[in-house]
Design a protein around this motif. Structure first.
Motif, PDB file in Angstrom:
ATOM      1  N   ALA A  11       0.811  -1.211   0.000  1.00  0.00           N
ATOM      2  CA  ALA A  11       0.000   0.000   0.000  1.00  0.00           C
ATOM      3  C   ALA A  11       0.852   1.271   0.000  1.00  0.00           C
ATOM      4  O   ALA A  11       0.543   2.240  -0.712  1.00  0.00           O
ATOM      5  CB  ALA A  11      -0.943   0.001   1.205  1.00  0.00           C
ATOM      6  N   LEU A  12       1.916   1.276   0.797  1.00  0.00           N
ATOM      7  CA  LEU A  12       2.780   2.456   0.855  1.00  0.00           C
ATOM      8  C   LEU A  12       3.445   2.687  -0.505  1.00  0.00           C
ATOM      9  O   LEU A  12       3.503   3.827  -0.999  1.00  0.00           O
ATOM     10  CB  LEU A  12       3.849   2.289   1.938  1.00  0.00           C
ATOM     11  CG  LEU A  12       4.812   3.465   2.107  1.00  0.00           C
ATOM     12  CD1 LEU A  12       4.074   4.707   2.576  1.00  0.00           C
ATOM     13  CD2 LEU A  12       5.938   3.114   3.091  1.00  0.00           C
ATOM     14  N   GLN A  14       2.379   1.711  -3.470  1.00  0.00           N
ATOM     15  CA  GLN A  14       1.385   2.126  -4.451  1.00  0.00           C
ATOM     16  C   GLN A  14       1.023   3.608  -4.268  1.00  0.00           C
ATOM     17  O   GLN A  14       0.863   4.352  -5.245  1.00  0.00           O
ATOM     18  CB  GLN A  14       0.129   1.257  -4.344  1.00  0.00           C
ATOM     19  CG  GLN A  14       0.355  -0.200  -4.737  1.00  0.00           C
ATOM     20  CD  GLN A  14       0.871  -0.342  -6.164  1.00  0.00           C
ATOM     21  OE1 GLN A  14       0.234   0.112  -7.112  1.00  0.00           O
ATOM     22  NE2 GLN A  14       2.022  -0.969  -6.318  1.00  0.00           N
ATOM     23  N   GLU A  15       0.914   4.027  -3.022  1.00  0.00           N
ATOM     24  CA  GLU A  15       0.623   5.434  -2.738  1.00  0.00           C
ATOM     25  C   GLU A  15       1.768   6.323  -3.240  1.00  0.00           C
ATOM     26  O   GLU A  15       1.545   7.396  -3.815  1.00  0.00           O
ATOM     27  CB  GLU A  15       0.429   5.611  -1.231  1.00  0.00           C
ATOM     28  CG  GLU A  15       0.011   7.009  -0.806  1.00  0.00           C
ATOM     29  CD  GLU A  15      -0.095   7.135   0.710  1.00  0.00           C
ATOM     30  OE1 GLU A  15      -0.123   8.289   1.185  1.00  0.00           O
ATOM     31  OE2 GLU A  15      -0.124   6.104   1.422  1.00  0.00           O
ATOM     32  N   GLN A  18       1.829   6.561  -7.147  1.00  0.00           N
ATOM     33  CA  GLN A  18       0.787   7.490  -7.593  1.00  0.00           C
ATOM     34  C   GLN A  18       1.213   8.936  -7.362  1.00  0.00           C
ATOM     35  O   GLN A  18       1.033   9.802  -8.238  1.00  0.00           O
ATOM     36  CB  GLN A  18      -0.528   7.210  -6.860  1.00  0.00           C
ATOM     37  CG  GLN A  18      -1.660   8.144  -7.303  1.00  0.00           C
ATOM     38  CD  GLN A  18      -2.999   7.762  -6.699  1.00  0.00           C
ATOM     39  OE1 GLN A  18      -3.162   6.667  -6.161  1.00  0.00           O
ATOM     40  NE2 GLN A  18      -3.963   8.657  -6.772  1.00  0.00           N
ATOM     41  N   PHE A  19       1.790   9.198  -6.204  1.00  0.00           N
ATOM     42  CA  PHE A  19       2.276  10.539  -5.886  1.00  0.00           C
ATOM     43  C   PHE A  19       3.366  10.975  -6.871  1.00  0.00           C
ATOM     44  O   PHE A  19       3.354  12.115  -7.363  1.00  0.00           O
ATOM     45  CB  PHE A  19       2.806  10.543  -4.451  1.00  0.00           C
ATOM     46  CG  PHE A  19       3.642  11.738  -4.078  1.00  0.00           C
ATOM     47  CD1 PHE A  19       3.153  13.025  -4.221  1.00  0.00           C
ATOM     48  CD2 PHE A  19       4.920  11.566  -3.561  1.00  0.00           C
ATOM     49  CE1 PHE A  19       3.927  14.136  -3.856  1.00  0.00           C
ATOM     50  CE2 PHE A  19       5.687  12.660  -3.205  1.00  0.00           C
ATOM     51  CZ  PHE A  19       5.191  13.945  -3.349  1.00  0.00           C
ATOM     52  N   ARG A  56       6.213  15.663   1.579  1.00  0.00           N
ATOM     53  CA  ARG A  56       5.490  14.401   1.425  1.00  0.00           C
ATOM     54  C   ARG A  56       6.452  13.265   1.079  1.00  0.00           C
ATOM     55  O   ARG A  56       6.307  12.146   1.579  1.00  0.00           O
ATOM     56  CB  ARG A  56       4.409  14.534   0.358  1.00  0.00           C
ATOM     57  CG  ARG A  56       3.442  13.376   0.386  1.00  0.00           C
ATOM     58  CD  ARG A  56       2.218  13.596  -0.452  1.00  0.00           C
ATOM     59  NE  ARG A  56       1.409  12.380  -0.475  1.00  0.00           N
ATOM     60  CZ  ARG A  56       0.521  12.104  -1.402  1.00  0.00           C
ATOM     61  NH1 ARG A  56       0.278  12.957  -2.381  1.00  0.00           N
ATOM     62  NH2 ARG A  56      -0.169  10.977  -1.370  1.00  0.00           N
ATOM     63  N   PHE A  60       7.226   9.631   3.135  1.00  0.00           N
ATOM     64  CA  PHE A  60       7.302   8.255   2.629  1.00  0.00           C
ATOM     65  C   PHE A  60       8.581   7.567   3.102  1.00  0.00           C
ATOM     66  O   PHE A  60       8.552   6.406   3.518  1.00  0.00           O
ATOM     67  CB  PHE A  60       7.246   8.238   1.098  1.00  0.00           C
ATOM     68  CG  PHE A  60       5.859   8.414   0.534  1.00  0.00           C
ATOM     69  CD1 PHE A  60       4.925   7.393   0.625  1.00  0.00           C
ATOM     70  CD2 PHE A  60       5.495   9.596  -0.090  1.00  0.00           C
ATOM     71  CE1 PHE A  60       3.648   7.550   0.102  1.00  0.00           C
ATOM     72  CE2 PHE A  60       4.217   9.764  -0.620  1.00  0.00           C
ATOM     73  CZ  PHE A  60       3.288   8.741  -0.519  1.00  0.00           C
ATOM     74  N   TYR A 202       1.126  -0.936 -10.198  1.00  0.00           N
ATOM     75  CA  TYR A 202       0.345   0.292 -10.322  1.00  0.00           C
ATOM     76  C   TYR A 202      -0.248   0.412 -11.723  1.00  0.00           C
ATOM     77  O   TYR A 202      -1.424   0.738 -11.887  1.00  0.00           O
ATOM     78  CB  TYR A 202       1.241   1.491 -10.012  1.00  0.00           C
ATOM     79  CG  TYR A 202       0.560   2.829 -10.197  1.00  0.00           C
ATOM     80  CD1 TYR A 202      -0.306   3.335  -9.232  1.00  0.00           C
ATOM     81  CD2 TYR A 202       0.772   3.582 -11.352  1.00  0.00           C
ATOM     82  CE1 TYR A 202      -0.950   4.561  -9.406  1.00  0.00           C
ATOM     83  CE2 TYR A 202       0.137   4.809 -11.532  1.00  0.00           C
ATOM     84  CZ  TYR A 202      -0.717   5.288 -10.565  1.00  0.00           C
ATOM     85  OH  TYR A 202      -1.353   6.494 -10.743  1.00  0.00           O
TER      86      TYR A 202
END
Length: 227
Positions: A11-12, A14-15, A18-19, A56, A60, A202
């Motif tokens: 999940a991290l 993939q986030e 996307q970012f 941000r 991460f 992704y």
């Protein structure tokens, strides 16, 4: 072509992918790498170029490091990209309750004031190197030399993206990646926010047709150069 992965999505990671895509840091097209390969994607961490994006990004790094189990006493940012990264990650770790000193190096030694090439906190104990990627391991070896010369112990490297592709040696494809070489030959732990495998996941899962269209070329690149 690479078949769709069945591994659970991170999940991290993939986030983060996307970012990176939304920030224009991770781009698709045709880009020539240092090794002379034509890559269908390009990751340029220098484009995390404002306060919001850098903050941000550092978040991460901090989240991945706190979950990694790597034990360290100091963050070290190799000049130049690593300087802002180490400072930003130190801030985010402190916000998460883990206050860690940081240091970095100058490219040229200063002969006045405090002098030397190292700036920031005293370089001692277990040191974690913060960088964007590991391309050939050259920057890591240079950092290790400075850290050990100061009497400290390098324990790992934190990076944003592991490209998971073959390194080059004497102009030929090696059977290992630069990250694998650093892990196995320099005996350092690696903490990567995301990998090429995460990028493929992704692209497989995205509902955006313009992004999904890049999947075949990225998968083919992984088939040819991946490790």
């Amino acid at each position: 072509m690479t078949t769709p992965t069945t591994a659970p999505a991170d999940a991290l990671a993939q986030e983060f992918v996307q970012f990176a895509v939304e920030s224009g840091v991770l781009r698709f097209g045709e880009f020539k790498t240092k090794a002379g390969r034509l890559s269908p994607y390009f990751f340029n961490a220098g484009l995390f170029d404002d306060g919001a994006k850098l903050g941000r990004l550092a978040g991460f790094y901090a989240r991945r490091l706190l979950a990694s189990g790597i034990e360290f006493d100091l963050l070290f940012g190799p000049a130049y990209k690593g300087i802002s990264l180490a400072a930003a990650v130190a801030i985010e770790l402190a916000r998460a309750g883990r206050n860690v000193p940081f240091a970095y190096n100058r490219k040229e030694a200063k002969d006045h004031g405090e002098g030397g090439t190292l700036v920031g906190a005293p370089v001692k104990g277990r040191v974690l190197i913060i960088d964007d990627v590991i391309s050939a391991g050259t920057s890591v070896r240079e950092s290790i030399a400075m850290i050990t010369a100061a009497g400290a112990t390098p324990v790992g490297v934190a990076i944003a993206l592991d490209r998971q592709e073959k390194a080059t040696e004497n102009g030929q494809d090696a059977p290992w990646s630069a990250v694998q070489w650093v892990r196995e030959h320099l005996n350092l732990q690696i903490s990567a926010i995301a990998t090429l495998a995460d990028l493929l996941q992704y692209l497989q899962a995205t509902q955006a047709p313009d992004l999904a269209a890049h999947l075949p070329r990225v998968a083919a690149y992984r088939d040819r150069y991946g490790v």
